[in-house]
Design an enzyme around this catalytic site. Structure first.
Site, PDB file in Angstrom:
ATOM      1  N   CYS A 174      26.102 -31.691 -12.285  1.00  0.00           N
ATOM      2  CA  CYS A 174      26.289 -31.880 -13.819  1.00  0.00           C
ATOM      3  C   CYS A 174      27.248 -32.780 -14.236  1.00  0.00           C
ATOM      4  O   CYS A 174      27.310 -33.140 -15.451  1.00  0.00           O
ATOM      5  CB  CYS A 174      26.392 -30.479 -14.494  1.00  0.00           C
ATOM      6  SG  CYS A 174      24.963 -29.550 -14.258  1.00  0.00           S
ATOM      7  N   HIS A 177      29.397 -31.499 -21.813  1.00  0.00           N
ATOM      8  CA  HIS A 177      27.989 -31.178 -21.066  1.00  0.00           C
ATOM      9  C   HIS A 177      27.651 -30.343 -21.653  1.00  0.00           C
ATOM     10  O   HIS A 177      28.341 -29.287 -22.046  1.00  0.00           O
ATOM     11  CB  HIS A 177      28.677 -31.091 -19.596  1.00  0.00           C
ATOM     12  CG  HIS A 177      27.543 -30.585 -18.910  1.00  0.00           C
ATOM     13  ND1 HIS A 177      26.139 -31.136 -18.690  1.00  0.00           N
ATOM     14  CD2 HIS A 177      27.295 -29.426 -17.845  1.00  0.00           C
ATOM     15  CE1 HIS A 177      25.421 -30.507 -17.830  1.00  0.00           C
ATOM     16  NE2 HIS A 177      26.147 -29.335 -17.562  1.00  0.00           N
ATOM     17  N   ASN A 227      19.910 -27.065 -20.478  1.00  0.00           N
ATOM     18  CA  ASN A 227      20.968 -28.112 -19.617  1.00  0.00           C
ATOM     19  C   ASN A 227      19.753 -29.254 -18.929  1.00  0.00           C
ATOM     20  O   ASN A 227      19.199 -28.612 -17.801  1.00  0.00           O
ATOM     21  CB  ASN A 227      21.572 -27.055 -18.494  1.00  0.00           C
ATOM     22  CG  ASN A 227      22.564 -27.678 -17.629  1.00  0.00           C
ATOM     23  OD1 ASN A 227      22.547 -28.950 -17.629  1.00  0.00           O
ATOM     24  ND2 ASN A 227      23.534 -27.090 -16.894  1.00  0.00           N
TER      25      ASN A 227
HETATM   26  O1  UT7 Z   1      25.866 -27.039 -15.593  1.00  0.00           O
HETATM   27  C1  UT7 Z   1      26.391 -26.736 -14.291  1.00  0.00           C
HETATM   28  C2  UT7 Z   1      27.348 -25.636 -14.439  1.00  0.00           C
HETATM   29  N1  UT7 Z   1      26.605 -24.217 -14.895  1.00  0.00           N
HETATM   30  C3  UT7 Z   1      26.911 -23.580 -15.874  1.00  0.00           C
HETATM   31  O2  UT7 Z   1      28.033 -23.753 -16.372  1.00  0.00           O
HETATM   32  C4  UT7 Z   1      26.513 -22.348 -15.810  1.00  0.00           C
HETATM   33  C5  UT7 Z   1      27.499 -21.241 -16.291  1.00  0.00           C
HETATM   34  N2  UT7 Z   1      26.956 -19.804 -16.424  1.00  0.00           N
HETATM   35  C6  UT7 Z   1      26.248 -19.348 -17.295  1.00  0.00           C
HETATM   36  O3  UT7 Z   1      26.067 -20.157 -18.350  1.00  0.00           O
HETATM   37  C7  UT7 Z   1      26.046 -18.107 -17.655  1.00  0.00           C
HETATM   38  O4  UT7 Z   1      26.793 -17.279 -16.378  1.00  0.00           O
HETATM   39  C8  UT7 Z   1      24.600 -17.452 -17.544  1.00  0.00           C
HETATM   40  C9  UT7 Z   1      24.030 -18.086 -18.841  1.00  0.00           C
HETATM   41  C10 UT7 Z   1      24.158 -18.273 -16.437  1.00  0.00           C
HETATM   42  C11 UT7 Z   1      24.561 -15.786 -17.422  1.00  0.00           C
HETATM   43  O5  UT7 Z   1      25.303 -15.301 -18.630  1.00  0.00           O
HETATM   44  P1  UT7 Z   1      26.410 -14.109 -18.200  1.00  0.00           P
HETATM   45  O6  UT7 Z   1      26.689 -13.915 -19.741  1.00  0.00           O
HETATM   46  O7  UT7 Z   1      27.219 -14.857 -17.388  1.00  0.00           O
HETATM   47  O8  UT7 Z   1      25.173 -13.199 -17.823  1.00  0.00           O
HETATM   48  P2  UT7 Z   1      25.313 -12.211 -16.516  1.00  0.00           P
HETATM   49  O9  UT7 Z   1      24.978 -13.064 -15.356  1.00  0.00           O
HETATM   50  O10 UT7 Z   1      26.705 -11.596 -16.362  1.00  0.00           O
HETATM   51  O11 UT7 Z   1      24.471 -10.890 -16.837  1.00  0.00           O
HETATM   52  C12 UT7 Z   1      24.575 -10.097 -17.782  1.00  0.00           C
HETATM   53  C13 UT7 Z   1      23.503  -9.159 -17.792  1.00  0.00           C
HETATM   54  C14 UT7 Z   1      23.219  -8.704 -16.442  1.00  0.00           C
HETATM   55  O12 UT7 Z   1      22.654  -7.407 -16.684  1.00  0.00           O
HETATM   56  P3  UT7 Z   1      23.545  -6.161 -16.468  1.00  0.00           P
HETATM   57  O13 UT7 Z   1      24.081  -6.074 -14.631  1.00  0.00           O
HETATM   58  O14 UT7 Z   1      24.732  -6.216 -17.162  1.00  0.00           O
HETATM   59  O15 UT7 Z   1      22.646  -4.921 -16.349  1.00  0.00           O
HETATM   60  C15 UT7 Z   1      22.004  -9.432 -15.868  1.00  0.00           C
HETATM   61  O16 UT7 Z   1      21.056  -8.893 -14.987  1.00  0.00           O
HETATM   62  O17 UT7 Z   1      22.296  -9.907 -18.275  1.00  0.00           O
HETATM   63  C16 UT7 Z   1      21.312  -9.747 -17.299  1.00  0.00           C
HETATM   64  N3  UT7 Z   1      20.574 -11.046 -17.255  1.00  0.00           N
HETATM   65  C17 UT7 Z   1      19.599 -11.325 -18.055  1.00  0.00           C
HETATM   66  N4  UT7 Z   1      19.025 -10.523 -19.088  1.00  0.00           N
HETATM   67  C18 UT7 Z   1      17.914 -11.198 -19.755  1.00  0.00           C
HETATM   68  C19 UT7 Z   1      20.684 -12.265 -16.275  1.00  0.00           C
HETATM   69  N5  UT7 Z   1      19.964 -13.232 -16.703  1.00  0.00           N
HETATM   70  C20 UT7 Z   1      19.211 -12.795 -17.714  1.00  0.00           C
HETATM   71  C21 UT7 Z   1      17.781 -13.124 -18.460  1.00  0.00           C
HETATM   72  N6  UT7 Z   1      17.578 -12.577 -19.470  1.00  0.00           N
HETATM   73  N7  UT7 Z   1      17.830 -14.418 -18.522  1.00  0.00           N
END
Ligand code: UT7
Length: 331
Positions: A116, A256, A286
């Site tokens: 990225c 970004h 993204n």
């Molecule tokens: O560009 C390159 C660099 N990349 C980035 O900068 C990306 C960085 N990361 C992120 O943007 C975020 O971490 C994500 C958008 C990928 C995820 O968001 P988050 O707030 O970190 O969510 P999480 O992975 O901690 O998940 C929270 C909850 C989990 O459920 P439990 O364990 O709390 O029950 C996940 O299973 O949300 C659940 N979850 C979803 N629910 C609905 C994960 N993905 C989804 C989804 N829809 N798509």
């Protein structure tokens, strides 16, 4: 002797027609519009459809848009760099094909890969060639067909990425406009958290790797999020302090587009209000190497000669950094 700086003198863009909405994704994985919008800021993204169309297809269209808008003769271009994490082919560079197709017959060309941060690093590279005095027109294109490496049954990644391309032309400037300062960083610890495991030299493709879906992007989102928030904010702040700028001196933050929450955290640390933050994540998601040049194309009409822009990016590897650039023209 007048110092030569490297300025962006034209921009162009291309995004595919097909719009993949949060609603459509609800049909593929267990997710919903509310979760995606509140956690990422994304409402929809563009997807390149059509057999045999790769990243070059979009890069060529973005470059042609730039050439046509700026009335630039492609034979005058010295160098074409395609910043991409999704090249057409593993060996023959995408940039070489793009240069030939757009008529840049006197240019040399190569790809630049830093996930990225590809376009941000590319800005540094393009500017250095111009500052050296040896080249007069460097075309930097950021393009990615992320849909070619995404598993649409993995809700952790398929909601985030989209396809697109943006182009910027770098030329010498004698009014001290263009790139002023940069701070680029990397840390190999990152490859455990954001990667494609198979298809490279460590793990060439086999039936097994395909069965195990190892040719798709894997991301440990939470970990990447933490690194991204602190590092993007750190380098952006450094650009300000090192150049004795306050938030009042900054007209635009150009971050970004990975996650709206990361963008807002960076803006908060730099102290700029939301009306000074370029944002298009809601409509494109993204697009990896294309986010920064797409922002420039989308905001071109609002940019004024002399505006101070702070670019910041964070990506796989890990790679990250910030660039301070003075805008060089009114459109
Ligand atoms: O560009 C390159 C660099 N990349 C980035 O900068 C990306 C960085 N990361 C992120 O943007 C975020 O971490 C994500 C958008 C990928 C995820 O968001 P988050 O707030 O970190 O969510 P999480 O992975 O901690 O998940 C929270 C909850 C989990 O459920 P439990 O364990 O709390 O029950 C996940 O299973 O949300 C659940 N979850 C979803 N629910 C609905 C994960 N993905 C989804 C989804 N829809 N798509």
């Amino acid at each position: 002797m007048t110092k030569i700086t490297a300025a962006i003198t034209a921009v162009g863009k291309y995004v595919p027609e097909y719009v993949l909405t949060n609603k459509e994704l609800e049909g593929y994985v267990d997710t919903n519009d509310e979760w995606i919008t509140s956690r990422t800021g994304i409402k929809e993204r563009r997807i390149l459809k059509g057999d045999g169309l790769g990243t070059s297809y979009m890069a060529i269209k973005a470059a042609e848009n730039l050439l046509q808008k700026s009335n630039t003769n492609p034979t005058e271009i010295d160098l074409v760099i395609v910043a991409t994490a999704t090249p057409d082919l593993l060996v023959a560079s995408t940039a070489t094909y793009v240069a030939t197709e757009i008529g840049a017959v006197n240019a040399f060309a190569y790809d630049l890969q830093a996930a990225c941060s590809s376009f941000l690093y590319g800005m540094s590279t393009a500017a250095s060639y111009i500052e050296s005095g040896r080249y007069k027109k460097v075309l930097l294109i950021g393009a990615d067909k992320m849909s070619s490496i995404i598993d649409y049954t993995d809700r952790a990644t398929c909601i985030i990425f989209g396809d697109g391309a943006g182009a910027s032309l770098f030329e010498p400037n004698t009014e001290s406009l263009g790139l002023q300062d940069e701070y680029l960083r990397s840390d190999g610890v990152g490859r455990d958290f954001l990667r494609i495991e198979a298809g490279g030299s460590i793990m060439p493709p086999t039936e097994q790797t395909i069965k195990e879906k190892k040719h798709f992007v894997y991301q440990e989102g939470k970990t990447v999020f933490k690194y991204a928030v602190s590092n993007m904010a750190d380098v952006s702040e450094k650009m300000l302090t090192r150049n004795k700028l306050t938030e009042k001196d900054i007209q635009w933050l150009v971050p970004h587009q990975a996650n709206k929450r990361i963008i807002e955290a960076t803006a908060k640390r730099v102290g700029v209000s939301s009306d000074k933050v370029m944002m298009n994540i809601h409509k494109y998601g993204n697009t990896t190497s294309a986010t920064l040049p797409l922002l420039l194309a989308d905001y071109e009409e609002q940019l004024k000669k002399g505006d101070n822009l702070i670019f910041a990016a964070f990506g796989g590897g890990f790679t990250w950094g910030a660039i301070y650039l003075k805008w060089a023209y009114n459109s």
